[in-house]
Scaffold this active site. Structure first.
Site: not given
Length: 158
Positions: A56, A63, A78-80, A97-98
């Protein structure tokens, strides 16, 4: 049949196959890509991060979220390992969060320019209320099997 990977497809990668520390922040994280082995096909790739954490930005309290990222690639995937390190870099990062959910989706979109991308951020409650964040780039391509994300809404105890 997929084509066999060649050294030239992975020569620019800086993390795969190397000991790599967790980045201190998302801004310092290096998110990498490799060529799509089937750029002529439309198919969905899913990454799930059921133990995503951030902080937070006001209280510094942790969070927790279950993230699900689905995308239909074009030229790149994407390379993991770099994605895991990027997501892990949020562990000590203060952001709402957003912002976390959208920053991740937008960064992957910018890196890959996929045909389609969606992210679901299923956040666990703080202050008694879960906040779920969903975003996608538009309508998914026709004919691509894209399963439901399968994360149930928060039901609390019981």
């Amino acid at each position: 049949m997929s084509k066999k990977s060649t050294a030239t497809e992975t020569e620019g990668l800086t993390q795969l196959g190397h000991a790599t520390s967790l980045p201190a922040s998302p801004d310092q994280a290096v998110l990498e890509r490799v060529p799509n082995p089937h750029p002529d096909q439309s198919y969905c790739i899913r990454f799930a991060a059921p133990e995503f954490t951030s902080l937070c930005p006001l209280t510094g309290q942790p969070d927790f979220a279950h993230l699900v990222i689905d995308y239909v690639p074009r030229k790149w995937i994407v390379e993991s390992k770099s994605l895991k390190l990027y997501l892990g870099s949020f562990r000590n990062h203060g952001s709402f969060h957003e912002a976390c959910t959208m920053d991740i989706g937008l960064r992957i979109k910018e890196l890959l320019s996929p045909r389609w991308l969606r992210i679901g951020g299923y956040w666990y409650p703080r202050g008694g209320m879960p906040i779920d964040v969903f975003w996608q780039t538009g309508e998914p391509p026709k004919g691509v099997w894209i399963p439901e994300q399968g994360v149930p809404g928060y039901r609390g105890r019981g």
